[in-house]
Design an enzyme around this catalytic site. Structure first.
Site, PDB file in Angstrom:
ATOM      1  N   ASN A  16      23.264 -35.458 -48.607  1.00  0.00           N
ATOM      2  CA  ASN A  16      21.959 -35.314 -48.071  1.00  0.00           C
ATOM      3  C   ASN A  16      21.596 -37.062 -48.709  1.00  0.00           C
ATOM      4  O   ASN A  16      22.045 -37.514 -49.339  1.00  0.00           O
ATOM      5  CB  ASN A  16      21.076 -34.793 -49.231  1.00  0.00           C
ATOM      6  CG  ASN A  16      19.599 -35.031 -49.290  1.00  0.00           C
ATOM      7  OD1 ASN A  16      19.270 -36.137 -48.812  1.00  0.00           O
ATOM      8  ND2 ASN A  16      18.826 -34.029 -49.789  1.00  0.00           N
ATOM      9  N   HIS A  19      18.428 -40.842 -49.100  1.00  0.00           N
ATOM     10  CA  HIS A  19      18.002 -42.015 -50.416  1.00  0.00           C
ATOM     11  C   HIS A  19      18.652 -43.303 -49.610  1.00  0.00           C
ATOM     12  O   HIS A  19      18.476 -44.121 -50.005  1.00  0.00           O
ATOM     13  CB  HIS A  19      18.441 -41.868 -52.058  1.00  0.00           C
ATOM     14  CG  HIS A  19      17.501 -40.314 -52.341  1.00  0.00           C
ATOM     15  ND1 HIS A  19      16.029 -40.338 -52.353  1.00  0.00           N
ATOM     16  CD2 HIS A  19      18.477 -38.793 -52.947  1.00  0.00           C
ATOM     17  CE1 HIS A  19      15.715 -39.614 -52.964  1.00  0.00           C
ATOM     18  NE2 HIS A  19      16.794 -38.264 -53.607  1.00  0.00           N
ATOM     19  N   HIS A  52      15.292 -34.199 -45.679  1.00  0.00           N
ATOM     20  CA  HIS A  52      14.269 -33.494 -45.938  1.00  0.00           C
ATOM     21  C   HIS A  52      13.370 -34.633 -45.601  1.00  0.00           C
ATOM     22  O   HIS A  52      13.031 -36.341 -45.611  1.00  0.00           O
ATOM     23  CB  HIS A  52      14.291 -33.529 -48.135  1.00  0.00           C
ATOM     24  CG  HIS A  52      12.718 -33.075 -48.161  1.00  0.00           C
ATOM     25  ND1 HIS A  52      12.759 -32.390 -49.329  1.00  0.00           N
ATOM     26  CD2 HIS A  52      11.641 -32.743 -47.583  1.00  0.00           C
ATOM     27  CE1 HIS A  52      11.712 -32.559 -49.344  1.00  0.00           C
ATOM     28  NE2 HIS A  52      11.068 -32.392 -48.849  1.00  0.00           N
ATOM     29  N   ARG A  54      10.042 -35.521 -46.124  1.00  0.00           N
ATOM     30  CA  ARG A  54       8.696 -35.214 -46.666  1.00  0.00           C
ATOM     31  C   ARG A  54       7.088 -35.391 -46.009  1.00  0.00           C
ATOM     32  O   ARG A  54       6.978 -36.385 -45.047  1.00  0.00           O
ATOM     33  CB  ARG A  54       8.697 -35.421 -47.946  1.00  0.00           C
ATOM     34  CG  ARG A  54      10.051 -35.680 -48.665  1.00  0.00           C
ATOM     35  CD  ARG A  54       9.839 -35.831 -49.946  1.00  0.00           C
ATOM     36  NE  ARG A  54       9.121 -35.491 -51.318  1.00  0.00           N
ATOM     37  CZ  ARG A  54       9.148 -34.438 -51.839  1.00  0.00           C
ATOM     38  NH1 ARG A  54      10.293 -34.295 -52.293  1.00  0.00           N
ATOM     39  NH2 ARG A  54       7.996 -34.038 -52.659  1.00  0.00           N
ATOM     40  N   ARG A  58       8.307 -40.775 -47.204  1.00  0.00           N
ATOM     41  CA  ARG A  58       8.674 -41.210 -47.944  1.00  0.00           C
ATOM     42  C   ARG A  58      10.193 -42.079 -48.509  1.00  0.00           C
ATOM     43  O   ARG A  58      10.346 -43.297 -48.477  1.00  0.00           O
ATOM     44  CB  ARG A  58       8.446 -41.102 -50.142  1.00  0.00           C
ATOM     45  CG  ARG A  58       9.354 -40.073 -50.255  1.00  0.00           C
ATOM     46  CD  ARG A  58      10.015 -39.379 -51.356  1.00  0.00           C
ATOM     47  NE  ARG A  58       7.971 -39.243 -51.978  1.00  0.00           N
ATOM     48  CZ  ARG A  58       8.038 -38.337 -53.484  1.00  0.00           C
ATOM     49  NH1 ARG A  58       8.674 -38.040 -53.726  1.00  0.00           N
ATOM     50  NH2 ARG A  58       7.019 -37.840 -53.385  1.00  0.00           N
ATOM     51  N   GLU A  79      15.866 -30.599 -44.436  1.00  0.00           N
ATOM     52  CA  GLU A  79      14.255 -29.740 -45.573  1.00  0.00           C
ATOM     53  C   GLU A  79      13.360 -29.563 -44.798  1.00  0.00           C
ATOM     54  O   GLU A  79      12.700 -31.223 -45.315  1.00  0.00           O
ATOM     55  CB  GLU A  79      15.213 -30.245 -46.967  1.00  0.00           C
ATOM     56  CG  GLU A  79      16.539 -29.685 -47.246  1.00  0.00           C
ATOM     57  CD  GLU A  79      16.436 -30.712 -49.151  1.00  0.00           C
ATOM     58  OE1 GLU A  79      15.190 -31.254 -49.326  1.00  0.00           O
ATOM     59  OE2 GLU A  79      17.241 -30.638 -49.643  1.00  0.00           O
ATOM     60  N   GLU A 160      19.488 -21.239 -51.271  1.00  0.00           N
ATOM     61  CA  GLU A 160      19.937 -22.189 -52.179  1.00  0.00           C
ATOM     62  C   GLU A 160      19.445 -22.257 -53.448  1.00  0.00           C
ATOM     63  O   GLU A 160      18.591 -21.930 -53.727  1.00  0.00           O
ATOM     64  CB  GLU A 160      19.634 -23.680 -51.038  1.00  0.00           C
ATOM     65  CG  GLU A 160      20.370 -24.626 -52.013  1.00  0.00           C
ATOM     66  CD  GLU A 160      19.903 -25.858 -51.176  1.00  0.00           C
ATOM     67  OE1 GLU A 160      20.113 -25.757 -49.927  1.00  0.00           O
ATOM     68  OE2 GLU A 160      20.636 -26.920 -51.443  1.00  0.00           O
ATOM     69  N   HIS A 203      21.092 -29.638 -56.398  1.00  0.00           N
ATOM     70  CA  HIS A 203      19.706 -30.596 -57.441  1.00  0.00           C
ATOM     71  C   HIS A 203      20.941 -30.684 -58.510  1.00  0.00           C
ATOM     72  O   HIS A 203      21.152 -30.499 -59.368  1.00  0.00           O
ATOM     73  CB  HIS A 203      19.166 -29.562 -56.918  1.00  0.00           C
ATOM     74  CG  HIS A 203      18.217 -30.160 -57.099  1.00  0.00           C
ATOM     75  ND1 HIS A 203      17.429 -32.006 -58.074  1.00  0.00           N
ATOM     76  CD2 HIS A 203      16.680 -30.816 -56.027  1.00  0.00           C
ATOM     77  CE1 HIS A 203      16.117 -31.967 -57.618  1.00  0.00           C
ATOM     78  NE2 HIS A 203      15.695 -31.741 -56.606  1.00  0.00           N
TER      79      HIS A 203
HETATM   80  N1  PXP Z   1      19.148 -29.403 -52.472  1.00  0.00           N
HETATM   81  C1  PXP Z   1      17.803 -29.108 -51.683  1.00  0.00           C
HETATM   82  C2  PXP Z   1      17.060 -28.007 -51.965  1.00  0.00           C
HETATM   83  C3  PXP Z   1      17.063 -30.375 -52.325  1.00  0.00           C
HETATM   84  O1  PXP Z   1      15.527 -30.793 -52.470  1.00  0.00           O
HETATM   85  C4  PXP Z   1      17.201 -31.538 -52.751  1.00  0.00           C
HETATM   86  C5  PXP Z   1      17.299 -33.008 -53.228  1.00  0.00           C
HETATM   87  O2  PXP Z   1      16.229 -33.275 -51.695  1.00  0.00           O
HETATM   88  C6  PXP Z   1      18.887 -31.222 -52.980  1.00  0.00           C
HETATM   89  C7  PXP Z   1      19.767 -29.885 -52.741  1.00  0.00           C
HETATM   90  C8  PXP Z   1      19.654 -32.398 -53.111  1.00  0.00           C
HETATM   91  O3  PXP Z   1      19.854 -32.952 -54.788  1.00  0.00           O
HETATM   92  P1  PXP Z   1      20.232 -34.349 -55.150  1.00  0.00           P
HETATM   93  O4  PXP Z   1      19.912 -34.908 -54.039  1.00  0.00           O
HETATM   94  O5  PXP Z   1      19.475 -34.240 -56.033  1.00  0.00           O
HETATM   95  O6  PXP Z   1      22.018 -33.919 -54.848  1.00  0.00           O
END
Ligand code: PXP
Length: 261
Positions: A16, A19, A52, A54, A58, A79, A160, A203
């Site tokens: 992901n 960030h 994602h 959003r 952001r 996402e 998931e 997550h």
């Molecule tokens: N899976 C989903 C559905 C999420 O919303 C997120 C966070 O965006 C993640 C996985 C990844 O989580 P993390 O950034 O805490 O590794």
């Protein structure tokens, strides 16, 4: 490769990149570029990219999604909240998969799983529209029997499982609590697989917490973001992803009794 009945499928790593965009957006401009991070993740052993978009934009932007679709070769897991705006963007962009998540503007990150049961009127059509255009549909859910059964009823392809509570327990360090969360995830993974759903998880996962989830044979994909991007500050993105990949492979090999490379 010969596969016996106890051999779990290959475990995919979805990186992901949200960030990377968070850091870019802190100053505006174009650096660091999440698409560059996605290309590097592919070189380092990722099997997919997750982003994602959003509602408040952001981190990931609409332009990032357009560029990811045209510049990366790995499958994109998009996402998204269950809104008409996101549905239109998904139908236009056609990522490999859409992971439907709950979204609240004030939250720092996705805080809980999708309440699939309470959306049983709306979700079947939403899921069908995405699947009708060839996208796989994943629902981000808590490890809860009723949510898993509801996910099968709305004809999702994938659940998931939300690993956040397990990872929080790991930070607190209470062994009984940690084990209870692992057991919940393991039971839910079995339940989901029996219900015909592909099982992903994610997550909050880190080098320290990935083993238990990666060892669950029904889990075929982990989505990991915040830790990888944060740890990359110290170890570099390529090496951080490579290490996570190796830990996942080791956990999967130990769970299936195979020697790890
Ligand atoms: N899976 C989903 C559905 C999420 O919303 C997120 C966070 O965006 C993640 C996985 C990844 O989580 P993390 O950034 O805490 O590794």
């Amino acid at each position: 490769m010969s596969v016996n009945s106890s051999t779990a499928p290959f475990l995919r790593l979805g990186v992901n990149i949200d960030h990377v965009a968070t850091i870019r957006n802190a100053r505006g401009g174009s650096h660091p570029d999440p698409v560059r991070a996605a290309l590097l993740a592919a070189e380092a052993g990722a099997d997919g990219i997750t982003a994602h978009l959003r509602e408040d934009r952001r981190h990931i932007s609409d332009d990032d999604i357009t560029r990811l679709m045209s510049e990366i070769t790995l499958p994109l897991n998009f996402e998204m909240a269950v809104t008409d705006e996101m549905l239109q963007i998904a139908l236009k962009s056609r990522p490999n998969a859409c992971c439907l998540v709950p979204e609240r503007r004030q939250e720092l990150t996705t805080e809980g799983g999708l309440d699939v049961r309470s959306m049983s009127n709306h979700l079947p059509d939403f899921v069908a529209r995405l699947k009708g255009e060839g996208m796989r549909v994943s629902l981000f859910v808590d490890p809860d029997d009723e949510q898993i059964e509801a996910s099968a009823r709305v004809r999702a392809d994938i659940v998931e499982l939300h690993t956040g509570p397990y990872c929080h327990a790991a930070i607190d360090g209470n062994q009984a609590h940690i084990q209870a969360e692992i057991d919940k995830l393991a039971r839910s993974a079995q339940h989901a697989a029996q219900a015909g759903l592909e099982v992903h998880a994610g997550h909050g996962l880190t080098f320290d917490t990935v083993h238990a989830v990666a060892a669950m044979p029904e889990v075929v994909e982990l989505n990991i973001g915040h830790f990888l991007i944060g740890e990359a500050i110290f170890g570099g993105l390529h090496s951080t992803i490579g290490r996570m990949r190796a830990l996942m492979d080791k956990a999967r090999a130990s769970a299936t009794g195979q020697a790890s490379a």
